[in-house]
Design a protein around this motif. Structure first.
Motif, PDB file in Angstrom:
ATOM      1  N   PHE A   6       3.712  32.960  33.141  1.00 34.21           N
ATOM      2  CA  PHE A   6       3.819  33.715  34.200  1.00 34.21           C
ATOM      3  C   PHE A   6       5.684  33.654  34.141  1.00 34.21           C
ATOM      4  N   SER A   7       6.142  34.876  34.467  1.00 34.54           N
ATOM      5  CA  SER A   7       7.882  34.658  34.682  1.00 34.54           C
ATOM      6  C   SER A   7       7.712  33.991  35.994  1.00 34.54           C
ATOM      7  N   SER A   8       8.997  33.336  36.458  1.00 29.32           N
ATOM      8  CA  SER A   8       9.352  32.616  37.647  1.00 29.32           C
ATOM      9  C   SER A   8       9.394  33.674  38.771  1.00 29.32           C
ATOM     10  N   ASN A   9       8.740  33.435  39.919  1.00 25.82           N
ATOM     11  CA  ASN A   9       8.606  34.210  40.901  1.00 25.82           C
ATOM     12  C   ASN A   9       9.213  33.567  42.039  1.00 25.82           C
ATOM     13  N   TYR A  10      10.660  33.326  42.208  1.00 25.17           N
ATOM     14  CA  TYR A  10      11.057  32.432  43.248  1.00 25.17           C
ATOM     15  C   TYR A  10      10.804  32.759  44.736  1.00 25.17           C
ATOM     16  N   ALA A  11      10.881  34.068  44.913  1.00 25.82           N
ATOM     17  CA  ALA A  11      10.382  34.532  46.282  1.00 25.82           C
ATOM     18  C   ALA A  11       9.118  34.205  46.762  1.00 25.82           C
ATOM     19  N   LEU A  12       8.204  34.035  45.810  1.00 25.35           N
ATOM     20  CA  LEU A  12       6.918  33.493  46.195  1.00 25.35           C
ATOM     21  C   LEU A  12       6.896  32.032  46.499  1.00 25.35           C
ATOM     22  N   TYR A  13       7.427  31.334  45.598  1.00 22.71           N
ATOM     23  CA  TYR A  13       7.652  29.951  45.582  1.00 22.71           C
ATOM     24  C   TYR A  13       8.306  29.399  47.083  1.00 22.71           C
ATOM     25  N   GLY A  14       9.406  30.066  47.227  1.00 18.61           N
ATOM     26  CA  GLY A  14      10.151  29.708  48.552  1.00 18.61           C
ATOM     27  C   GLY A  14       9.227  30.024  49.787  1.00 18.61           C
ATOM     28  N   ASP A  15       8.618  31.102  49.783  1.00 16.51           N
ATOM     29  CA  ASP A  15       7.627  31.339  50.935  1.00 16.51           C
ATOM     30  C   ASP A  15       6.644  30.080  51.090  1.00 16.51           C
ATOM     31  N   MET A  16       5.894  29.991  49.985  1.00 16.14           N
ATOM     32  CA  MET A  16       4.856  29.111  50.087  1.00 16.14           C
ATOM     33  C   MET A  16       5.448  27.371  50.288  1.00 16.14           C
ATOM     34  N   SER A  17       6.592  27.334  50.030  1.00 15.05           N
ATOM     35  CA  SER A  17       7.301  26.091  50.020  1.00 15.05           C
ATOM     36  C   SER A  17       7.535  25.858  51.696  1.00 15.05           C
ATOM     37  N   GLU A  18       7.737  26.816  52.404  1.00 14.00           N
ATOM     38  CA  GLU A  18       8.238  26.832  53.549  1.00 14.00           C
ATOM     39  C   GLU A  18       6.725  26.797  54.441  1.00 14.00           C
ATOM     40  N   SER A  29       4.455  37.646  38.756  1.00 16.44           N
ATOM     41  CA  SER A  29       3.196  37.875  39.597  1.00 16.44           C
ATOM     42  C   SER A  29       3.653  38.787  40.737  1.00 16.44           C
ATOM     43  N   GLN A  30       2.931  39.373  41.583  1.00 17.38           N
ATOM     44  CA  GLN A  30       3.151  40.196  42.774  1.00 17.38           C
ATOM     45  C   GLN A  30       3.896  39.394  43.857  1.00 17.38           C
ATOM     46  N   SER A  31       4.498  39.926  44.716  1.00 17.23           N
ATOM     47  CA  SER A  31       5.001  39.222  45.831  1.00 17.23           C
ATOM     48  C   SER A  31       4.053  39.080  46.818  1.00 17.23           C
ATOM     49  N   TYR A  32       3.119  38.431  46.634  1.00 11.04           N
ATOM     50  CA  TYR A  32       1.856  38.595  47.456  1.00 11.04           C
ATOM     51  C   TYR A  32       2.289  38.122  49.200  1.00 11.04           C
ATOM     52  N   THR A  33       3.226  37.406  49.420  1.00  8.73           N
ATOM     53  CA  THR A  33       3.353  36.868  50.914  1.00  8.73           C
ATOM     54  C   THR A  33       4.650  37.657  51.306  1.00  8.73           C
ATOM     55  N   THR A  34       5.496  38.333  50.532  1.00  8.45           N
ATOM     56  CA  THR A  34       6.883  38.780  50.981  1.00  8.45           C
ATOM     57  C   THR A  34       7.136  40.225  50.977  1.00  8.45           C
ATOM     58  N   LYS A  35       6.074  40.795  50.480  1.00  3.48           N
ATOM     59  CA  LYS A  35       6.181  42.239  50.476  1.00  3.48           C
ATOM     60  C   LYS A  35       4.961  43.018  50.789  1.00  3.48           C
ATOM     61  N   LEU A  36       5.234  44.090  51.862  1.00  2.00           N
ATOM     62  CA  LEU A  36       3.909  44.692  52.426  1.00  2.00           C
ATOM     63  C   LEU A  36       3.259  45.395  51.224  1.00  2.00           C
ATOM     64  N   ASP A  37       3.935  46.227  50.402  1.00  7.65           N
ATOM     65  CA  ASP A  37       3.009  46.893  49.654  1.00  7.65           C
ATOM     66  C   ASP A  37       2.518  46.130  48.189  1.00  7.65           C
ATOM     67  N   GLU A  38       2.654  44.717  48.488  1.00 13.45           N
ATOM     68  CA  GLU A  38       1.963  43.933  47.312  1.00 13.45           C
ATOM     69  C   GLU A  38       1.148  42.815  47.916  1.00 13.45           C
ATOM     70  N   LEU A  39       0.710  42.951  49.285  1.00 13.98           N
ATOM     71  CA  LEU A  39       0.172  41.967  49.910  1.00 13.98           C
ATOM     72  C   LEU A  39      -1.487  41.692  48.929  1.00 13.98           C
ATOM     73  N   TRP A  40      -1.926  40.461  49.327  1.00 16.45           N
ATOM     74  CA  TRP A  40      -3.223  40.259  48.596  1.00 16.45           C
ATOM     75  C   TRP A  40      -4.216  41.088  49.036  1.00 16.45           C
ATOM     76  N   LYS A  41      -5.286  41.917  48.149  1.00 11.93           N
ATOM     77  CA  LYS A  41      -6.083  42.570  48.734  1.00 11.93           C
ATOM     78  C   LYS A  41      -7.297  42.004  48.220  1.00 11.93           C
ATOM     79  N   VAL A  42      -8.075  41.455  49.462  1.00  7.94           N
ATOM     80  CA  VAL A  42      -9.331  40.659  49.131  1.00  7.94           C
ATOM     81  C   VAL A  42     -10.524  41.708  48.581  1.00  7.94           C
ATOM     82  N   GLY A  43     -11.072  40.885  47.574  1.00 10.73           N
ATOM     83  CA  GLY A  43     -12.101  41.965  46.992  1.00 10.73           C
ATOM     84  C   GLY A  43     -11.683  42.787  45.695  1.00 10.73           C
TER      85      GLY A  43
END
Length: 433
Positions: free
Chosen positions: A75-87, A410-424
């Motif tokens: 994976f390429s580094s996704n610092y926005a995701l990592y920062g949000d999960m850290s918080e 990877s997607q910005s699962y937690t920081t961008k509305l258009d890339e939110l995780w879609k269950v299913g």
């Protein structure tokens, strides 16, 4: 009433970057994962099951085929995701303990002094809550000092199956057993060079360091090594730091995705880096008086002509106004740029930082207008609500051609509305492995 002995816990996320990638990719639960540095350069993080197949800092272009053979996903580094999960992790821990010191993006020291009952059970409770709410595994080391807690965390990670990721080392007998069986190089703050010096003195284990002459350690090395030895012996010398001191310098630098030859692209990059640095500046409520801008070509290709230069810019007054800072930084590029070179990197360094009111200019010196301060507050509020870059300087393009290569991000699962995780819906595998 006697004051209770201090107790610290070091809570550290296991293989943090790789674990973050697994949270939203349940199909990779049993697949080895590596995370790459900027421009997909080299390996900076590995899941536990990827460690037998790849070394840290290994250049990706050299091991690409080998990773594919072993089924390792990159994976390429996704610092926005990592920062949000850290918080999220730090917020959970903070709700459970009296005081917390965030030490890095994936670890924190917690104060457990005075907490009654079984501390191992308490640590397991914290670990289970973090796992339930974030799906991130953590290791927890508990001891009488911060240095011992760091060592206990190291033991906890090695013995996950035996103690469920939590290791309490407050008992002196257990502490001494661990110290006798721990190499001095495993001690927090002891690097390879210091280990060699200590080994030359006959200090091979953590116990040897704990029993060493403190005065000799101070005279030969520093007070830091003396404190480390005292902490190993059970004397707390490092207090919990509840608040992080403001940084004295703020740097933002990136490698370009491809070599850049035109001045306009470099000016855009410098403006973007200044914008990011200014965000960090305002986050710590500081003002900046000087900016250092530097650009350079590649350093390792013998066929490329090398060039590097830097310029120091004095701002008219202490400011955190990104408009003024970006204008000054991009104008500095005009002085640095030389045609005919293939540039690979730019850097913006904010210097001479102070808190508001700390500057001692004369009575008639210019200062940042209140309207500029208000504009920056609105800018940060909008970007905080709708995502970084929603509002930005006009000189910063949305999708620049010089941006870092992140072909497997990877997607910005937690920081961008258009890339939110879609269950299913099964996520697409954004990797070439």
């Amino acid at each position: 009433m006697a004051k209770p002995e201090p107790v610290f816990a070091l809570i550290d996320c296991n293989s943090f970057y790789a674990s973050c990638e697994r949270v939203f990719r349940t199909d990779l639960a049993n697949t080895p994962i590596v995370v790459l540095s900027n421009n997909d350069g080299c390996v900076i993080a590995r899941s536990y099951d990827a460690k037998p197949f790849v070394q840290m800092a290994a250049p990706y272009f050299k091991i690409r085929d080998e990773l594919r053979r072993h089924g390792v996903v990159a994976f390429s580094s996704n610092y926005a995701l990592y920062g949000d999960m850290s918080e999220r992790v730090m917020t959970i821990i903070e709700s459970k303990v009296p005081a917390l010191e965030v030490y890095s993006i994936d670890e924190a020291f917690a104060d457990l002094t005075g907490i009654p009952g079984d501390l191992t059970a308490f640590g397991r409770e914290i670990r289970e809550v973090i796992l339930k709410r974030t799906s991130l595994p953590v290791g927890i080391g508990i001891a009488r000092t911060k240095t011992l807690a760091k060592l206990a965390n190291h033991v906890a990670k090695k013995r996950v199956g035996r103690n469920e990721g939590v290791f309490d080392m407050c008992d002196p007998l257990l502490r001494d057993k661990v110290l006798r069986n721990s190499d001095v190089g495993e001690v927090w703050g002891i690097g390879k060079r210091m280990k060699a010096h200590l080994n030359a003195m006959g200090i091979k284990t953590a116990m040897d360091l704990a029993r060493a002459d403190y005065w000799v350690l101070r005279q030969k090395f520093s007070v830091v090594i003396e404190k480390t030895a005292r902490e190993l012996a059970g004397t707390s010398c490092l207090a919990l730091e509840d608040t992080e001191a403001p940084r004295q310098e703020i740097c933002c630098s990136r490698m370009f995705g491809d070599r850049v030859t035109d001045i306009e692209s470099i000016q855009q990059a410098v403006a973007a880096y200044t914008q990011r640095a200014a965000e960090k500046l305002r986050a710590q409520n500081s003002l900046c008086k000087k900016i250092r801008v530097s650009i350079r070509t590649g350093l390792f290709n013998p066929e490329e002509v090398r060039y590097a230069n830097a310029a120091l810019v004095e701002l008219p007054y202490p400011t955190n106004d990104v408009r003024l800072m970006s204008k000054a930084a991009t104008e500095a590029v005009n002085r640095l740029f030389r045609p005919g070179y293939r540039y690979s990197k730019a850097e913006v360094l904010l210097m001479d930082l102070r808190q508001p009111g700390e500057f001692t200019d004369d009575l008639f010196a210019a200062s940042q207008p209140p309207t500029a301060t208000k504009v920056m507050e609105v800018l940060d509020a909008i970007n905080g609500r709708w995502g970084r870059g929603t509002l930005r300087c006009a000189s910063v393009p949305q999708d620049p051609g010089w941006a870092m290569r992140r072909e497997m991000m990877s997607q910005s699962y937690t920081t961008k509305l258009d890339e939110l995780w879609k269950v299913g819906n099964k996520a697409e595998l954004k990797t070439d492995c």
